[in-house]
Design an enzyme around this catalytic site. Sequence first.
Site, PDB file in Angstrom:
ATOM      1  N   ASP A 168     -28.004 -28.910 -42.013  1.00 49.70           N
ATOM      2  CA  ASP A 168     -27.746 -29.705 -40.805  1.00 49.70           C
ATOM      3  C   ASP A 168     -28.334 -29.218 -39.479  1.00 49.70           C
ATOM      4  O   ASP A 168     -28.956 -29.978 -38.765  1.00 49.70           O
ATOM      5  CB  ASP A 168     -26.243 -29.860 -40.608  1.00 49.70           C
ATOM      6  CG  ASP A 168     -25.610 -30.690 -41.700  1.00 49.70           C
ATOM      7  OD1 ASP A 168     -26.239 -30.878 -42.749  1.00 49.70           O
ATOM      8  OD2 ASP A 168     -24.472 -31.150 -41.502  1.00 49.70           O
ATOM      9  N   GLU A 410     -17.546 -21.787 -48.110  1.00 50.31           N
ATOM     10  CA  GLU A 410     -18.731 -22.610 -47.852  1.00 50.31           C
ATOM     11  C   GLU A 410     -19.954 -21.707 -47.633  1.00 50.31           C
ATOM     12  O   GLU A 410     -21.035 -21.970 -48.116  1.00 50.31           O
ATOM     13  CB  GLU A 410     -18.448 -23.462 -46.603  1.00 50.31           C
ATOM     14  CG  GLU A 410     -19.352 -24.650 -46.415  1.00 50.31           C
ATOM     15  CD  GLU A 410     -18.935 -25.469 -45.183  1.00 50.31           C
ATOM     16  OE1 GLU A 410     -18.078 -24.998 -44.398  1.00 50.31           O
ATOM     17  OE2 GLU A 410     -19.474 -26.580 -45.002  1.00 50.31           O
TER      18      GLU A 410
HETATM   19  C1  2M8 Z   1     -22.572 -30.562 -44.319  1.00 53.03           C
HETATM   20  O1  2M8 Z   1     -22.995 -31.795 -43.767  1.00 53.03           O
HETATM   21  C2  2M8 Z   1     -22.100 -32.813 -43.321  1.00 53.03           C
HETATM   22  C3  2M8 Z   1     -22.928 -34.032 -42.948  1.00 53.03           C
HETATM   23  O2  2M8 Z   1     -23.615 -34.508 -44.071  1.00 53.03           O
HETATM   24  C4  2M8 Z   1     -21.285 -32.383 -42.109  1.00 53.03           C
HETATM   25  O3  2M8 Z   1     -21.674 -31.433 -41.422  1.00 53.03           O
HETATM   26  O4  2M8 Z   1     -20.271 -33.012 -41.848  1.00 53.03           O
HETATM   27  C5  2M8 Z   1     -23.831 -29.857 -44.857  1.00 53.03           C
HETATM   28  O5  2M8 Z   1     -23.551 -28.533 -45.163  1.00 53.03           O
HETATM   29  C6  2M8 Z   1     -24.383 -30.614 -46.077  1.00 53.03           C
HETATM   30  O6  2M8 Z   1     -25.458 -29.922 -46.640  1.00 53.03           O
HETATM   31  C7  2M8 Z   1     -23.305 -30.835 -47.120  1.00 53.03           C
HETATM   32  O7  2M8 Z   1     -23.812 -31.655 -48.136  1.00 53.03           O
HETATM   33  C8  2M8 Z   1     -22.048 -31.483 -46.519  1.00 53.03           C
HETATM   34  C9  2M8 Z   1     -20.885 -31.518 -47.504  1.00 53.03           C
HETATM   35  O8  2M8 Z   1     -20.679 -30.258 -48.090  1.00 53.03           O
HETATM   36  O9  2M8 Z   1     -21.614 -30.753 -45.356  1.00 53.03           O
END
Ligand code: 2M8
Length: 439
Positions: A168, A410
Amino acid sequence: MNQQNIEKQARDVLSQNDLGSWTQPASGHYPHQWLWDSCFVAIGLRHIDIERAKEEIRSLLRGQWQNGMLPHILFSEAEGYHAGPWLWRAHVSKNAPAGLQTSGITQPPVIAEAAVRIGEKLPAKERVEWYKEVYPAIAAYHEWLYRNRDPHRTGLVAVVHPWETGLDNTPPWMELLHRYKTIFPWTFVDKAGMTKFIDAFRKDTKHVPADQRMSTRDLYSVYRIVKQLRRNKYDDARIFKKQRILLQDLAFNCILIRANDHLKDMASLCNLALPEFTARACDRGISILEKFWDEDSKEYLSIDYRTKELIHVDSIATFLPLYAGKLPPDRVEELLQHLQNPLKFGSEYTVPTAPVNSKYFKPHCYWQGPVWINMNWLIIDGLRRNNRTKEADELKASTLNLVSGNTMNEYYSPIDGSPAGVSDFSWTAALALDLVREK
Ligand code: 2M8
Protein backbone atom coordinates in the site's frame (compact mmCIF):
# COMPACT_ATOMS: atom_id res chain seq x y z
CA MET A 1 12.74 -23.21 15.69
CA ASN A 2 9.85 -25.41 16.71
CA GLN A 3 8.05 -26.66 13.60
CA GLN A 4 5.23 -28.29 15.55
CA ASN A 5 4.55 -25.05 17.35
CA ILE A 6 4.40 -23.17 14.03
CA GLU A 7 2.05 -25.73 12.54
CA LYS A 8 -0.27 -25.64 15.56
CA GLN A 9 -0.36 -21.82 15.66
CA ALA A 10 -0.93 -21.66 11.91
CA ARG A 11 -3.85 -24.10 11.99
CA ASP A 12 -5.42 -22.18 14.88
CA VAL A 13 -5.16 -18.81 13.10
CA LEU A 14 -6.52 -20.23 9.83
CA SER A 15 -9.48 -21.90 11.47
CA GLN A 16 -10.23 -18.81 13.56
CA ASN A 17 -10.36 -16.66 10.38
CA ASP A 18 -12.24 -19.25 8.29
CA LEU A 19 -15.69 -17.94 7.33
CA GLY A 20 -16.93 -21.06 5.54
CA SER A 21 -15.79 -20.87 1.95
CA TRP A 22 -13.29 -18.03 2.33
CA THR A 23 -10.87 -16.65 4.90
CA GLN A 24 -10.70 -13.11 6.27
CA PRO A 25 -7.16 -11.72 6.65
CA ALA A 26 -7.83 -10.86 10.32
CA SER A 27 -11.00 -10.49 12.33
CA GLY A 28 -12.14 -6.95 13.16
CA HIS A 29 -9.68 -5.02 11.03
CA TYR A 30 -10.04 -6.96 7.74
CA PRO A 31 -13.47 -8.65 7.75
CA HIS A 32 -13.77 -9.11 3.94
CA GLN A 33 -12.13 -11.29 1.30
CA TRP A 34 -8.95 -9.97 -0.33
CA LEU A 35 -7.58 -11.26 -3.62
CA TRP A 36 -3.94 -11.98 -2.90
CA ASP A 37 -4.57 -12.82 0.76
CA SER A 38 -6.90 -15.65 -0.28
CA CYS A 39 -4.33 -16.93 -2.79
CA PHE A 40 -1.66 -17.14 -0.07
CA VAL A 41 -4.18 -18.72 2.29
CA ALA A 42 -5.00 -21.38 -0.32
CA ILE A 43 -1.28 -22.17 -0.69
CA GLY A 44 -1.17 -22.99 3.03
CA LEU A 45 -4.57 -24.66 3.23
CA ARG A 46 -3.67 -27.19 0.52
CA HIS A 47 -1.56 -28.99 3.15
CA ILE A 48 -4.42 -29.46 5.57
CA ASP A 49 -7.58 -29.55 3.47
CA ILE A 50 -7.23 -29.55 -0.30
CA GLU A 51 -10.97 -29.23 -0.98
CA ARG A 52 -11.14 -26.19 1.28
CA ALA A 53 -8.13 -24.70 -0.54
CA LYS A 54 -10.04 -25.10 -3.85
CA GLU A 55 -13.06 -23.39 -2.28
CA GLU A 56 -10.90 -20.42 -1.32
CA ILE A 57 -10.03 -19.92 -5.01
CA ARG A 58 -13.56 -20.61 -6.27
CA SER A 59 -14.93 -18.03 -3.85
CA LEU A 60 -12.59 -15.41 -5.31
CA LEU A 61 -13.91 -16.11 -8.80
CA ARG A 62 -17.43 -15.15 -7.66
CA GLY A 63 -16.24 -11.56 -7.84
CA GLN A 64 -14.91 -11.58 -11.40
CA TRP A 65 -16.02 -8.59 -13.45
CA GLN A 66 -17.48 -9.04 -16.92
CA ASN A 67 -14.32 -7.63 -18.50
CA GLY A 68 -12.17 -10.24 -16.72
CA MET A 69 -10.90 -8.16 -13.79
CA LEU A 70 -10.60 -9.88 -10.43
CA PRO A 71 -11.38 -7.26 -7.78
CA HIS A 72 -9.09 -6.80 -4.82
CA ILE A 73 -11.88 -6.97 -2.22
CA LEU A 74 -15.10 -8.98 -2.15
CA PHE A 75 -17.19 -7.42 0.58
CA SER A 76 -19.05 -9.32 3.25
CA GLU A 77 -21.88 -7.82 5.31
CA ALA A 78 -19.44 -6.79 8.06
CA GLU A 79 -19.18 -3.11 8.85
CA GLY A 80 -16.41 -0.90 10.16
CA TYR A 81 -13.74 -1.34 7.46
CA HIS A 82 -12.27 2.04 6.48
CA ALA A 83 -12.64 1.60 2.71
CA GLY A 84 -15.97 -0.19 2.47
CA PRO A 85 -18.42 -0.56 -0.45
CA TRP A 86 -19.70 3.01 0.00
CA LEU A 87 -16.28 4.33 -1.03
CA TRP A 88 -16.09 2.22 -4.19
CA ARG A 89 -19.68 2.14 -5.42
CA ALA A 90 -18.49 -0.37 -8.00
CA HIS A 91 -21.95 -0.63 -9.59
CA VAL A 92 -21.16 2.61 -11.49
CA SER A 93 -19.31 0.26 -13.85
CA LYS A 94 -21.30 -1.88 -16.25
CA ASN A 95 -18.74 -4.62 -15.67
CA ALA A 96 -19.29 -5.07 -11.92
CA PRO A 97 -20.91 -8.38 -10.91
CA ALA A 98 -24.54 -8.47 -9.81
CA GLY A 99 -25.47 -9.56 -6.31
CA LEU A 100 -22.07 -8.96 -4.74
CA GLN A 101 -20.23 -5.83 -3.66
CA THR A 102 -16.61 -5.52 -4.66
CA SER A 103 -13.90 -2.87 -4.89
CA GLY A 104 -13.10 -1.47 -8.35
CA ILE A 105 -9.38 -2.30 -8.60
CA THR A 106 -7.28 -5.45 -8.58
CA GLN A 107 -4.24 -6.77 -6.64
CA PRO A 108 -1.07 -8.71 -7.56
CA PRO A 109 -2.02 -11.70 -9.76
CA VAL A 110 -0.95 -14.57 -7.50
CA ILE A 111 -4.00 -16.65 -8.40
CA ALA A 112 -2.32 -18.81 -11.08
CA GLU A 113 0.43 -19.63 -8.56
CA ALA A 114 -2.19 -20.68 -6.01
CA ALA A 115 -4.09 -22.79 -8.57
CA VAL A 116 -0.91 -24.61 -9.60
CA ARG A 117 0.26 -25.19 -6.01
CA ILE A 118 -3.12 -26.82 -5.34
CA GLY A 119 -2.80 -28.77 -8.60
CA GLU A 120 0.59 -30.17 -7.55
CA LYS A 121 -1.09 -31.89 -4.61
CA LEU A 122 -3.76 -33.60 -6.75
CA PRO A 123 -3.57 -36.95 -8.59
CA ALA A 124 -3.02 -36.44 -12.37
CA LYS A 125 -6.65 -36.84 -13.48
CA GLU A 126 -8.05 -34.55 -10.78
CA ARG A 127 -5.35 -32.01 -11.53
CA VAL A 128 -6.51 -31.72 -15.14
CA GLU A 129 -10.11 -31.37 -13.98
CA TRP A 130 -9.12 -28.67 -11.49
CA TYR A 131 -7.16 -26.71 -14.09
CA LYS A 132 -9.99 -27.01 -16.62
CA GLU A 133 -12.34 -25.59 -14.00
CA VAL A 134 -10.31 -22.49 -13.11
CA TYR A 135 -8.27 -21.84 -16.26
CA PRO A 136 -10.89 -19.85 -18.23
CA ALA A 137 -11.37 -17.30 -15.45
CA ILE A 138 -7.65 -16.90 -14.72
CA ALA A 139 -6.78 -16.64 -18.42
CA ALA A 140 -9.50 -13.98 -18.86
CA TYR A 141 -7.97 -12.08 -15.93
CA HIS A 142 -4.45 -12.09 -17.42
CA GLU A 143 -5.85 -11.08 -20.79
CA TRP A 144 -7.72 -8.14 -19.18
CA LEU A 145 -4.47 -7.02 -17.54
CA TYR A 146 -2.55 -6.95 -20.82
CA ARG A 147 -5.39 -5.63 -22.95
CA ASN A 148 -6.57 -2.85 -20.60
CA ARG A 149 -3.56 -1.97 -18.49
CA ASP A 150 -0.98 -1.83 -21.27
CA PRO A 151 -2.77 0.31 -23.87
CA HIS A 152 0.44 1.17 -25.73
CA ARG A 153 1.56 -2.45 -25.81
CA THR A 154 4.82 -1.85 -23.96
CA GLY A 155 4.80 -5.37 -22.51
CA LEU A 156 4.41 -4.01 -18.96
CA VAL A 157 1.10 -3.46 -17.21
CA ALA A 158 0.37 -0.35 -15.15
CA VAL A 159 -1.49 -0.10 -11.85
CA VAL A 160 -3.96 2.71 -11.26
CA HIS A 161 -4.03 2.78 -7.45
CA PRO A 162 -1.38 2.13 -4.75
CA TRP A 163 -3.56 -0.62 -3.26
CA GLU A 164 -3.24 -2.57 -6.53
CA THR A 165 0.42 -3.21 -5.68
CA GLY A 166 -0.63 -4.84 -2.39
CA LEU A 167 2.29 -2.90 -0.86
CA ASP A 168 0.00 0.00 0.00
CA ASN A 169 2.44 2.74 1.01
CA THR A 170 5.48 1.37 -0.78
CA PRO A 171 8.10 4.14 -1.28
CA PRO A 172 7.96 4.40 -5.12
CA TRP A 173 4.19 5.01 -5.04
CA MET A 174 4.45 7.51 -2.20
CA GLU A 175 7.22 9.30 -4.10
CA LEU A 176 4.90 9.72 -7.10
CA LEU A 177 2.05 10.80 -4.86
CA HIS A 178 4.20 13.49 -3.24
CA ARG A 179 5.27 14.93 -6.60
CA TYR A 180 1.80 16.34 -7.16
CA LYS A 181 0.17 19.01 -5.05
CA THR A 182 -3.24 18.14 -3.65
CA ILE A 183 -6.18 20.54 -3.80
CA PHE A 184 -6.82 20.02 -0.10
CA PRO A 185 -5.17 22.83 1.98
CA TRP A 186 -2.95 20.58 4.11
CA THR A 187 -0.45 23.30 4.99
CA PHE A 188 -3.29 25.40 6.42
CA VAL A 189 -4.67 22.38 8.28
CA ASP A 190 -1.25 21.60 9.78
CA LYS A 191 -0.65 25.23 10.80
CA ALA A 192 -4.10 25.55 12.33
CA GLY A 193 -3.40 22.43 14.41
CA MET A 194 -6.39 20.65 12.86
CA THR A 195 -4.60 17.44 11.84
CA LYS A 196 -5.52 15.72 15.12
CA PHE A 197 -9.17 16.56 14.49
CA ILE A 198 -9.01 14.96 11.01
CA ASP A 199 -7.07 11.97 12.43
CA ALA A 200 -10.00 11.24 14.70
CA PHE A 201 -12.09 10.25 11.66
CA ARG A 202 -9.65 7.53 10.65
CA LYS A 203 -11.02 4.01 10.97
CA ASP A 204 -7.85 2.23 9.82
CA THR A 205 -6.01 3.07 13.06
CA LYS A 206 -8.64 1.61 15.38
CA HIS A 207 -6.79 -1.71 15.77
CA VAL A 208 -3.18 -0.60 15.14
CA PRO A 209 -1.16 2.41 16.35
CA ALA A 210 -1.35 5.37 13.95
CA ASP A 211 2.45 5.49 13.45
CA GLN A 212 2.27 2.03 11.85
CA ARG A 213 0.05 3.26 9.02
CA MET A 214 0.16 5.94 6.32
CA SER A 215 0.04 9.57 7.38
CA THR A 216 -3.45 11.07 7.28
CA ARG A 217 -2.41 13.23 4.36
CA ASP A 218 -1.25 10.20 2.34
CA LEU A 219 -4.35 8.22 3.23
CA TYR A 220 -6.64 10.99 2.02
CA SER A 221 -4.69 11.22 -1.25
CA VAL A 222 -5.19 7.49 -1.65
CA TYR A 223 -8.94 7.86 -1.02
CA ARG A 224 -8.99 10.67 -3.58
CA ILE A 225 -7.62 8.36 -6.24
CA VAL A 226 -10.51 5.99 -5.52
CA LYS A 227 -12.88 8.91 -6.04
CA GLN A 228 -11.27 9.69 -9.42
CA LEU A 229 -11.51 6.05 -10.49
CA ARG A 230 -15.15 6.00 -9.51
CA ARG A 231 -15.83 9.21 -11.45
CA ASN A 232 -14.26 7.52 -14.47
CA LYS A 233 -16.61 4.59 -13.86
CA TYR A 234 -13.62 2.24 -13.55
CA ASP A 235 -13.26 2.48 -17.32
CA ASP A 236 -9.58 1.86 -18.08
CA ALA A 237 -9.61 3.77 -21.38
CA ARG A 238 -10.83 6.89 -19.55
CA ILE A 239 -8.50 6.36 -16.62
CA PHE A 240 -5.45 6.08 -18.88
CA LYS A 241 -6.49 9.24 -20.69
CA LYS A 242 -7.12 11.32 -17.57
CA GLN A 243 -5.33 10.08 -14.45
CA ARG A 244 -1.99 11.74 -13.64
CA ILE A 245 -0.44 8.98 -11.57
CA LEU A 246 -0.03 5.54 -13.10
CA LEU A 247 2.76 3.18 -12.19
CA GLN A 248 4.42 0.31 -14.03
CA ASP A 249 4.99 -1.42 -10.76
CA LEU A 250 7.96 -3.75 -10.55
CA ALA A 251 6.53 -6.23 -8.03
CA PHE A 252 3.17 -6.49 -9.81
CA ASN A 253 4.81 -7.18 -13.19
CA CYS A 254 7.22 -9.76 -11.73
CA ILE A 255 4.33 -11.65 -10.16
CA LEU A 256 2.41 -11.50 -13.43
CA ILE A 257 5.36 -12.85 -15.43
CA ARG A 258 5.67 -15.84 -13.09
CA ALA A 259 1.90 -16.32 -13.23
CA ASN A 260 2.05 -16.40 -17.04
CA ASP A 261 4.40 -19.40 -16.83
CA HIS A 262 1.93 -21.16 -14.56
CA LEU A 263 -0.93 -20.34 -16.89
CA LYS A 264 1.03 -21.69 -19.84
CA ASP A 265 1.66 -24.96 -17.97
CA MET A 266 -2.02 -25.28 -17.12
CA ALA A 267 -2.98 -24.63 -20.75
CA SER A 268 -0.56 -27.18 -22.14
CA LEU A 269 -1.63 -29.88 -19.67
CA CYS A 270 -5.27 -29.36 -20.63
CA ASN A 271 -4.66 -28.81 -24.36
CA LEU A 272 -6.07 -25.31 -24.21
CA ALA A 273 -4.93 -22.22 -26.09
CA LEU A 274 -3.58 -19.12 -24.37
CA PRO A 275 -5.42 -15.88 -25.17
CA GLU A 276 -3.72 -13.53 -27.65
CA PHE A 277 -2.04 -10.88 -25.47
CA THR A 278 -1.11 -13.31 -22.73
CA ALA A 279 0.48 -15.65 -25.30
CA ARG A 280 2.63 -12.75 -26.51
CA ALA A 281 3.65 -11.94 -22.93
CA CYS A 282 4.56 -15.59 -22.36
CA ASP A 283 6.82 -15.52 -25.43
CA ARG A 284 8.57 -12.37 -24.16
CA GLY A 285 9.09 -13.90 -20.72
CA ILE A 286 11.49 -12.17 -18.34
CA SER A 287 13.36 -10.29 -21.08
CA ILE A 288 10.91 -7.41 -20.52
CA LEU A 289 12.37 -6.91 -17.03
CA GLU A 290 15.35 -5.15 -18.61
CA LYS A 291 13.19 -2.03 -18.74
CA PHE A 292 13.21 -1.95 -14.94
CA TRP A 293 16.99 -2.30 -14.56
CA ASP A 294 19.01 0.69 -13.38
CA GLU A 295 22.66 0.27 -14.30
CA ASP A 296 23.83 3.01 -11.88
CA SER A 297 22.34 1.65 -8.69
CA LYS A 298 22.39 -1.94 -9.97
CA GLU A 299 18.81 -2.38 -8.88
CA TYR A 300 15.44 -3.01 -10.46
CA LEU A 301 13.06 -0.04 -10.01
CA SER A 302 9.44 0.81 -10.88
CA ILE A 303 8.53 3.11 -13.79
CA ASP A 304 6.39 6.25 -13.84
CA TYR A 305 3.99 5.42 -16.70
CA ARG A 306 3.48 9.07 -17.66
CA THR A 307 7.15 10.15 -17.90
CA LYS A 308 8.43 6.65 -18.78
CA GLU A 309 11.24 7.24 -16.27
CA LEU A 310 12.54 4.94 -13.57
CA ILE A 311 11.58 6.09 -10.08
CA HIS A 312 14.84 6.21 -8.17
CA VAL A 313 13.47 5.03 -4.86
CA ASP A 314 14.27 1.49 -3.85
CA SER A 315 12.08 -1.04 -2.10
CA ILE A 316 11.85 -4.78 -1.52
CA ALA A 317 10.40 -5.11 -5.04
CA THR A 318 13.97 -5.05 -6.38
CA PHE A 319 14.26 -8.76 -5.41
CA LEU A 320 11.09 -9.91 -7.14
CA PRO A 321 12.72 -10.43 -10.56
CA LEU A 322 14.25 -13.51 -8.85
CA TYR A 323 10.70 -14.77 -8.41
CA ALA A 324 9.71 -13.81 -11.97
CA GLY A 325 12.16 -16.28 -13.51
CA LYS A 326 15.74 -17.30 -14.08
CA LEU A 327 17.97 -14.22 -14.19
CA PRO A 328 21.51 -14.00 -15.60
CA PRO A 329 23.95 -15.08 -12.80
CA ASP A 330 25.62 -11.64 -12.59
CA ARG A 331 22.23 -10.04 -11.90
CA VAL A 332 21.58 -12.55 -9.13
CA GLU A 333 24.95 -11.63 -7.63
CA GLU A 334 24.13 -7.91 -7.70
CA LEU A 335 20.82 -8.54 -5.95
CA LEU A 336 22.46 -10.68 -3.28
CA GLN A 337 24.88 -7.85 -2.54
CA HIS A 338 21.93 -5.61 -1.71
CA LEU A 339 20.18 -8.34 0.25
CA GLN A 340 23.20 -8.93 2.45
CA ASN A 341 24.36 -5.32 2.82
CA PRO A 342 23.60 -4.21 6.44
CA LEU A 343 23.21 -0.62 5.23
CA LYS A 344 20.43 -1.66 2.86
CA PHE A 345 18.40 -4.88 3.17
CA GLY A 346 20.73 -6.91 5.43
CA SER A 347 19.01 -5.85 8.67
CA GLU A 348 19.00 -8.01 11.80
CA TYR A 349 15.69 -9.57 10.70
CA THR A 350 15.29 -9.75 6.93
CA VAL A 351 13.89 -8.79 4.48
CA PRO A 352 12.80 -5.22 5.27
CA THR A 353 10.26 -3.82 2.80
CA ALA A 354 12.32 -0.63 2.45
CA PRO A 355 16.11 -0.47 2.84
CA VAL A 356 17.25 0.77 6.25
CA ASN A 357 19.08 3.71 4.65
CA SER A 358 15.98 4.94 2.80
CA LYS A 359 14.42 8.27 3.72
CA TYR A 360 11.16 6.32 3.89
CA PHE A 361 12.39 3.64 6.29
CA LYS A 362 10.35 3.20 9.48
CA PRO A 363 10.68 -0.18 11.24
CA HIS A 364 7.01 -0.48 12.20
CA CYS A 365 5.30 1.40 9.41
CA TYR A 366 3.37 -0.95 7.16
CA TRP A 367 5.15 -1.42 3.78
CA GLN A 368 7.97 1.05 4.50
CA GLY A 369 10.24 -1.19 6.57
CA PRO A 370 8.61 -4.14 8.36
CA VAL A 371 9.29 -7.74 7.35
CA TRP A 372 6.23 -9.34 5.69
CA ILE A 373 6.08 -13.13 5.41
CA ASN A 374 4.55 -13.13 1.90
CA MET A 375 7.48 -11.11 0.54
CA ASN A 376 9.98 -13.51 2.14
CA TRP A 377 8.05 -16.45 0.70
CA LEU A 378 8.27 -15.02 -2.84
CA ILE A 379 11.99 -14.26 -2.47
CA ILE A 380 12.75 -17.73 -1.05
CA ASP A 381 10.99 -19.30 -4.04
CA GLY A 382 12.89 -17.02 -6.41
CA LEU A 383 16.27 -17.80 -4.84
CA ARG A 384 15.61 -21.54 -5.20
CA ARG A 385 14.68 -21.28 -8.85
CA ASN A 386 17.84 -19.23 -9.43
CA ASN A 387 19.87 -22.07 -7.90
CA ARG A 388 20.76 -20.15 -4.73
CA THR A 389 19.75 -22.98 -2.39
CA LYS A 390 21.99 -21.89 0.48
CA GLU A 391 20.61 -18.35 0.54
CA ALA A 392 17.04 -19.66 0.17
CA ASP A 393 17.53 -22.05 3.10
CA GLU A 394 19.00 -19.27 5.24
CA LEU A 395 16.11 -16.93 4.52
CA LYS A 396 13.62 -19.71 5.17
CA ALA A 397 15.23 -20.51 8.54
CA SER A 398 15.31 -16.87 9.63
CA THR A 399 11.68 -16.38 8.52
CA LEU A 400 10.47 -19.39 10.48
CA ASN A 401 12.51 -18.31 13.51
CA LEU A 402 10.89 -14.91 13.42
CA VAL A 403 7.41 -16.43 13.34
CA SER A 404 8.00 -19.24 15.83
CA GLY A 405 9.22 -16.94 18.59
CA ASN A 406 6.22 -14.67 18.15
CA THR A 407 2.51 -14.53 17.49
CA MET A 408 1.38 -14.71 13.83
CA ASN A 409 1.25 -11.01 13.12
CA GLU A 410 0.72 -8.96 10.03
CA TYR A 411 4.40 -7.88 10.03
CA TYR A 412 7.56 -7.69 12.17
CA SER A 413 10.23 -5.10 12.91
CA PRO A 414 13.43 -5.71 10.90
CA ILE A 415 15.42 -4.18 13.78
CA ASP A 416 14.33 -6.24 16.80
CA GLY A 417 11.88 -8.76 15.33
CA SER A 418 8.97 -7.45 17.40
CA PRO A 419 5.52 -8.34 16.04
CA ALA A 420 3.40 -5.43 14.76
CA GLY A 421 0.24 -4.66 12.81
CA VAL A 422 -2.80 -6.82 13.50
CA SER A 423 -2.39 -10.18 15.23
CA ASP A 424 -3.59 -13.61 14.04
CA PHE A 425 -3.01 -12.68 10.42
CA SER A 426 -4.02 -15.33 7.89
CA TRP A 427 -1.29 -15.20 5.24
CA THR A 428 1.48 -15.20 7.88
CA ALA A 429 -0.05 -18.44 9.19
CA ALA A 430 -0.64 -20.00 5.76
CA LEU A 431 2.80 -19.25 4.35
CA ALA A 432 4.66 -20.22 7.54
CA LEU A 433 2.81 -23.53 7.31
CA ASP A 434 3.79 -23.88 3.66
CA LEU A 435 7.45 -23.20 4.47
CA VAL A 436 7.37 -25.82 7.23
CA ARG A 437 5.87 -28.38 4.83
CA GLU A 438 8.12 -27.42 1.87
CA LYS A 439 10.09 -30.43 0.60
C1 2M8 B 1 -3.69 -3.98 3.23
O1 2M8 B 1 -4.47 -3.22 2.32
C2 2M8 B 1 -5.79 -2.76 2.60
C3 2M8 B 1 -6.34 -2.13 1.33
O2 2M8 B 1 -6.42 -3.09 0.31
C4 2M8 B 1 -5.82 -1.72 3.71
O3 2M8 B 1 -4.78 -1.12 4.01
O4 2M8 B 1 -6.89 -1.51 4.26
C5 2M8 B 1 -2.44 -4.44 2.47
O5 2M8 B 1 -1.49 -4.95 3.35
C6 2M8 B 1 -2.82 -5.48 1.40
O6 2M8 B 1 -1.68 -5.99 0.77
C7 2M8 B 1 -3.64 -6.61 1.99
O7 2M8 B 1 -4.10 -7.44 0.96
C8 2M8 B 1 -4.84 -6.08 2.79
C9 2M8 B 1 -5.55 -7.19 3.57
O8 2M8 B 1 -4.63 -7.96 4.31
O9 2M8 B 1 -4.42 -5.09 3.74
